[in-house]
Write a protein that holds these residues in place. Structure first.
Motif, PDB file in Angstrom:
ATOM      1  N   ALA A  38       0.853  -1.173   0.000  1.00 27.97           N
ATOM      2  CA  ALA A  38       0.000   0.000   0.000  1.00 27.97           C
ATOM      3  C   ALA A  38       0.899   1.237   0.000  1.00 27.97           C
ATOM      4  N   SER A  39       0.325   2.328  -0.446  1.00 28.54           N
ATOM      5  CA  SER A  39       1.094   3.560  -0.528  1.00 28.54           C
ATOM      6  C   SER A  39       1.718   3.907   0.813  1.00 28.54           C
ATOM      7  N   ALA A  40       3.022   4.175   0.796  1.00 29.51           N
ATOM      8  CA  ALA A  40       3.763   4.584   1.990  1.00 29.51           C
ATOM      9  C   ALA A  40       3.797   3.516   3.085  1.00 29.51           C
ATOM     10  N   LYS A  41       3.535   2.281   2.712  1.00 27.45           N
ATOM     11  CA  LYS A  41       3.595   1.197   3.697  1.00 27.45           C
ATOM     12  C   LYS A  41       4.597   0.144   3.248  1.00 27.45           C
ATOM     13  N   GLU A  42       4.946  -0.719   4.176  1.00 26.94           N
ATOM     14  CA  GLU A  42       5.909  -1.767   3.865  1.00 26.94           C
ATOM     15  C   GLU A  42       5.286  -2.853   2.995  1.00 26.94           C
ATOM     16  N   CYS A  43       6.142  -3.574   2.335  1.00 25.84           N
ATOM     17  CA  CYS A  43       5.708  -4.702   1.542  1.00 25.84           C
ATOM     18  C   CYS A  43       5.136  -5.767   2.471  1.00 25.84           C
ATOM     19  N   GLU A  44       4.016  -6.341   2.082  1.00 24.29           N
ATOM     20  CA  GLU A  44       3.328  -7.331   2.917  1.00 24.29           C
ATOM     21  C   GLU A  44       3.133  -8.627   2.141  1.00 24.29           C
ATOM     22  N   TRP A  45       3.545  -9.728   2.741  1.00 22.34           N
ATOM     23  CA  TRP A  45       3.280 -11.034   2.146  1.00 22.34           C
ATOM     24  C   TRP A  45       1.798 -11.344   2.280  1.00 22.34           C
ATOM     25  N   ASP A  52       3.318 -28.727  -4.610  1.00 20.90           N
ATOM     26  CA  ASP A  52       2.519 -29.856  -4.116  1.00 20.90           C
ATOM     27  C   ASP A  52       1.092 -29.433  -3.809  1.00 20.90           C
ATOM     28  N   GLY A  53       0.813 -28.151  -4.053  1.00 13.27           N
ATOM     29  CA  GLY A  53      -0.542 -27.638  -3.866  1.00 13.27           C
ATOM     30  C   GLY A  53      -0.800 -27.024  -2.506  1.00 13.27           C
ATOM     31  N   SER A  54       0.137 -27.133  -1.585  1.00  6.79           N
ATOM     32  CA  SER A  54      -0.079 -26.562  -0.258  1.00  6.79           C
ATOM     33  C   SER A  54      -0.089 -25.038  -0.336  1.00  6.79           C
ATOM     34  N   GLU A  55      -0.956 -24.440   0.472  1.00  7.14           N
ATOM     35  CA  GLU A  55      -1.186 -23.001   0.425  1.00  7.14           C
ATOM     36  C   GLU A  55      -1.031 -22.381   1.809  1.00  7.14           C
ATOM     37  N   ASP A  56      -0.643 -21.122   1.809  1.00  8.71           N
ATOM     38  CA  ASP A  56      -0.580 -20.354   3.061  1.00  8.71           C
ATOM     39  C   ASP A  56      -1.160 -18.976   2.804  1.00  8.71           C
ATOM     40  N   TYR A  57      -1.743 -18.408   3.854  1.00 10.52           N
ATOM     41  CA  TYR A  57      -2.353 -17.087   3.718  1.00 10.52           C
ATOM     42  C   TYR A  57      -2.018 -16.221   4.919  1.00 10.52           C
ATOM     43  N   VAL A  90      -0.591  -2.144  -4.494  1.00 16.36           N
ATOM     44  CA  VAL A  90      -0.035  -2.759  -5.692  1.00 16.36           C
ATOM     45  C   VAL A  90       0.349  -4.191  -5.336  1.00 16.36           C
ATOM     46  N   TYR A  91      -0.120  -5.121  -6.124  1.00 10.40           N
ATOM     47  CA  TYR A  91       0.114  -6.543  -5.877  1.00 10.40           C
ATOM     48  C   TYR A  91       1.211  -7.039  -6.802  1.00 10.40           C
ATOM     49  N   PHE A  92       2.158  -7.743  -6.193  1.00 10.44           N
ATOM     50  CA  PHE A  92       3.295  -8.290  -6.928  1.00 10.44           C
ATOM     51  C   PHE A  92       3.364  -9.799  -6.723  1.00 10.44           C
ATOM     52  N   CYS A  93       3.909 -10.484  -7.698  1.00  9.20           N
ATOM     53  CA  CYS A  93       4.125 -11.908  -7.510  1.00  9.20           C
ATOM     54  C   CYS A  93       5.620 -12.187  -7.411  1.00  9.20           C
ATOM     55  N   GLY A 107       8.100  -4.316  -5.992  1.00 11.95           N
ATOM     56  CA  GLY A 107       8.894  -3.353  -6.712  1.00 11.95           C
ATOM     57  C   GLY A 107      10.191  -3.873  -7.282  1.00 11.95           C
ATOM     58  N   ALA A 108      10.395  -5.212  -7.192  1.00 13.97           N
ATOM     59  CA  ALA A 108      11.705  -5.735  -7.570  1.00 13.97           C
ATOM     60  C   ALA A 108      11.851  -5.926  -9.075  1.00 13.97           C
ATOM     61  N   TRP A 109      10.745  -6.239  -9.707  1.00 10.59           N
ATOM     62  CA  TRP A 109      10.845  -6.588 -11.119  1.00 10.59           C
ATOM     63  C   TRP A 109       9.925  -5.732 -11.968  1.00 10.59           C
ATOM     64  N   GLY A 110       8.673  -5.996 -11.902  1.00 10.15           N
ATOM     65  CA  GLY A 110       7.742  -5.263 -12.752  1.00 10.15           C
ATOM     66  C   GLY A 110       6.980  -4.220 -11.954  1.00 10.15           C
TER      67      GLY A 110
END
Length: 119
Positions: A38-45, A52-57, A90-93, A107-110
């Motif tokens: 988010a604007s002026a905020k830290e990057c958040e996972w 293997d299909g396992s997911e985390d949120y 802004v969402y990054f992968c 912000g690392a790549w695209g």
């Protein structure tokens, strides 16, 4: 050359839904993740998925967001439901290869893809 391209961001009202996509090449990754900033905020996972299909949120999105991947298209998705104003950003992968080296992220790549949620 590693490429990660995010898409699908848009402006929606609170309570709405969006689906983000991330296309990666080459297809050599063992796990992938979404981050947001988010604007002026830290990057958040936000979320991660392994081959293997396992997911985390992150706790803030659990139950509302769903991560998935389509190997045939080298694409990862993030289905976002019940969007809230604080999901704006802004969402990054990012993706990790078999050696554990990560590519992408905030912000690392695209440019990422912008999600704006309004009242």
């Amino acid at each position: 050359e590693v490429q990660l391209v995010e898409s699908g961001g848009d402006s929606v009202q609170a309570g709405g839904s969006l689906r983000l996509s991330c296309t990666v090449s080459p297809a050599i990754f063992t796990q992938m993740a979404w981050y947001r900033q988010a604007s002026a905020k830290e990057c958040e996972w936000v979320s991660g998925i392994r081959n293997d299909g396992s997911e985390d949120y992150a706790a803030s999105v659990k139950g509302r967001f769903t991560i998935s991947q389509e190997f045939a298209k080298n694409t990862m998705y993030l289905e976002m439901n019940s969007l809230r104003i604080d999901d704006t950003g802004v969402y990054f992968c990012a993706a990790a290869d078999a050696s554990g080296i990560w590519y992408g992220g905030c912000g690392a790549w695209g440019q990422g893809t912008q999600v704006t949620v309004s009242a």
